[in-house]
Design an enzyme around this catalytic site. Structure first.
Site, short mmCIF file in Angstrom:
data_model
loop_
_atom_site.label_atom_id
_atom_site.label_comp_id
_atom_site.label_asym_id
_atom_site.label_seq_id
_atom_site.Cartn_x
_atom_site.Cartn_y
_atom_site.Cartn_z
N ASP A 9 -10.86 11.03 -3.32
CA ASP A 9 -9.99 10.13 -2.58
C ASP A 9 -9.83 10.75 -1.18
O ASP A 9 -10.05 11.96 -1.01
CB ASP A 9 -8.64 10.04 -3.29
CG ASP A 9 -7.63 9.26 -2.49
OD1 ASP A 9 -7.94 8.13 -2.06
OD2 ASP A 9 -6.52 9.80 -2.27
N ASP A 11 -7.06 9.81 1.66
CA ASP A 11 -5.68 10.01 2.11
C ASP A 11 -4.88 10.83 1.09
O ASP A 11 -4.68 10.38 -0.04
CB ASP A 11 -4.96 8.65 2.30
CG ASP A 11 -5.66 7.76 3.30
OD1 ASP A 11 -6.04 8.25 4.37
OD2 ASP A 11 -5.82 6.55 3.01
N GLY A 47 -2.91 4.91 -2.84
CA GLY A 47 -4.11 4.31 -3.44
C GLY A 47 -4.12 2.79 -3.43
O GLY A 47 -5.13 2.16 -3.75
N ARG A 50 -3.64 -2.22 1.67
CA ARG A 50 -2.63 -2.52 2.70
C ARG A 50 -1.78 -3.74 2.32
O ARG A 50 -0.54 -3.68 2.34
CB ARG A 50 -3.36 -2.79 4.03
CG ARG A 50 -2.49 -2.68 5.25
CD ARG A 50 -3.32 -2.94 6.50
NE ARG A 50 -4.50 -2.10 6.56
CZ ARG A 50 -5.55 -2.33 7.35
NH1 ARG A 50 -5.56 -3.39 8.14
NH2 ARG A 50 -6.59 -1.51 7.35
N SER A 117 -9.03 2.78 1.63
CA SER A 117 -8.71 2.54 3.04
C SER A 117 -9.86 1.94 3.85
O SER A 117 -10.99 2.42 3.80
CB SER A 117 -8.30 3.86 3.70
OG SER A 117 -8.14 3.65 5.08
N LYS A 118 -9.50 0.92 4.63
CA LYS A 118 -10.47 0.33 5.56
C LYS A 118 -10.64 1.22 6.79
O LYS A 118 -11.54 1.02 7.60
CB LYS A 118 -10.00 -1.06 5.98
CG LYS A 118 -10.01 -2.02 4.81
CD LYS A 118 -9.72 -3.44 5.23
CE LYS A 118 -9.89 -4.33 4.00
NZ LYS A 118 -9.53 -5.70 4.17
N ASN A 119 -9.73 2.18 6.96
CA ASN A 119 -9.83 3.11 8.10
C ASN A 119 -10.65 4.35 7.77
O ASN A 119 -10.72 5.27 8.59
CB ASN A 119 -8.42 3.54 8.54
CG ASN A 119 -7.66 2.41 9.22
OD1 ASN A 119 -8.11 1.89 10.24
ND2 ASN A 119 -6.54 2.00 8.65
N ASP A 171 -4.73 11.99 -5.51
CA ASP A 171 -3.32 12.35 -5.39
C ASP A 171 -2.44 11.21 -5.91
O ASP A 171 -1.22 11.32 -5.90
CB ASP A 171 -2.94 12.65 -3.93
CG ASP A 171 -2.99 11.40 -3.07
OD1 ASP A 171 -3.95 10.63 -3.21
OD2 ASP A 171 -2.06 11.19 -2.27
C1 BG6 Z 1 -5.21 4.42 0.49
C2 BG6 Z 1 -3.81 4.90 0.75
O1 BG6 Z 1 -6.10 5.49 0.60
O2 BG6 Z 1 -5.58 3.41 1.44
C3 BG6 Z 1 -2.84 3.74 0.78
O3 BG6 Z 1 -3.44 5.82 -0.27
C4 BG6 Z 1 -3.32 2.70 1.79
O4 BG6 Z 1 -1.56 4.23 1.12
C5 BG6 Z 1 -4.73 2.26 1.45
O5 BG6 Z 1 -2.46 1.56 1.77
C6 BG6 Z 1 -5.29 1.25 2.45
O6 BG6 Z 1 -5.41 1.86 3.69
P1 BG6 Z 1 -5.73 1.11 5.04
O7 BG6 Z 1 -6.08 2.25 5.99
O8 BG6 Z 1 -6.91 0.21 4.79
O9 BG6 Z 1 -4.52 0.38 5.44
MG MG Z 2 -4.63 9.19 -1.85
#
Ligand code: BG6
Ligand code: MG
Length: 213
Positions: A9, A11, A47, A50, A117-119, A171
């Site tokens: 994972d 974040d 996890g 958004r 996450s998309k980031n 986590d």
């Molecule tokens: C996960 C995080 O990795 O990504 C979450 O644990 C988050 O908290 C999710 O909401 C989506 O992330 P993002 O960057 O696409 O908003």
């Molecule tokens: Mg995480």
């Protein structure tokens, strides 16, 4: 060797961007009048995608928002979050994390990311890890976020490996659920470490070196 790969994972495991998610969600919650958004509330969002995270936060208010307004709120949170990411650099990559990753690779393990996450691409770039992993499955290539196993199954598919040959590191309780649902074993940090379904409890990231051989 039991495992051929480790799927991480992002974040809260590879980096501390879980803190940035917390700050951005807390700021958004306060903006819409939710004053009691706590770290405990934030743990429920680990996890979770958004939009699903936003839905969970909105349970703390009686106000009703249209889909369009919800999209705007999610965008505002993401803008605040990305402002925090903009200040990140390779210096934010913990030395212990990097040296552990390198040792695992030297031992012959494939290394992948499995994040909702998309980031993810942006974060990996800021940490100088954009070319490091053998496979990256993230929020941009899935339709179901954790606790659904899709993102880990994608990572295993990209690695051309079976789930039973990959260890997932998480986590988030939702992430451990996702791993187990997909047929993976899981190592957990923080709350995920104490979760009953977690295979290995990690007190810190380098503890992985004791279980992956
Ligand atoms: C996960 C995080 O990795 O990504 C979450 O644990 C988050 O908290 C999710 O909401 C989506 O992330 P993002 O960057 O696409 O908003
Ligand atoms: Mg995480």
């Amino acid at each position: 060797m039991k495992y051929k790969a480790i799927i991480f994972d992002l974040d809260g495991v590879i980096c501390s961007t879980d803190e940035y998610h917390y700050f951005a969600w807390k700021a958004l919650a306060e903006m819409i009048g939710i004053k009691d958004f706590t770290r405990k509330d934030n743990n429920l969002l680990r996890g979770i995608s958004r939009m699903d995270s936003l839905e969970i936060i909105l349970k703390k208010t009686d106000k009703v928002y249209s889909d369009e307004q919800k999209a705007t709120l999610a965008e505002m949170k993401n803008d605040m979050y990305k402002n925090l990411l903009a200040g990140m650099s390779e210096e934010d990559l913990d030395e212990n994390v990097l040296s552990t990753l390198k040792t695992l690779r030297e031992r012959g393990l494939k290394l992948a990311i499995g994040s909702s996450s998309k980031n993810t691409p942006l974060i990996l770039e800021r940490l100088g890890l954009d070319k490091f992993f053998d496979a990256v499955a993230d929020g941009n290539c899935i339709t179901h976020s954790k606790p659904h196993p899709e993102v880990f199954l994608k990572a295993a598919e990209f690695l051309n490996l079976q789930p039973c040959n990959c260890l997932v590191v998480e986590d988030a309780v939702a992430g451990v659920e996702a791993a187990i649902a997909g047929g993976f074993e899981a190592a957990g940090l923080g709350e995920a470490g104490a979760y009953a379904k977690t295979t290995y409890r990690l007190h810190e990231f380098p503890d992985l070196l004791n279980i992956s051989v």
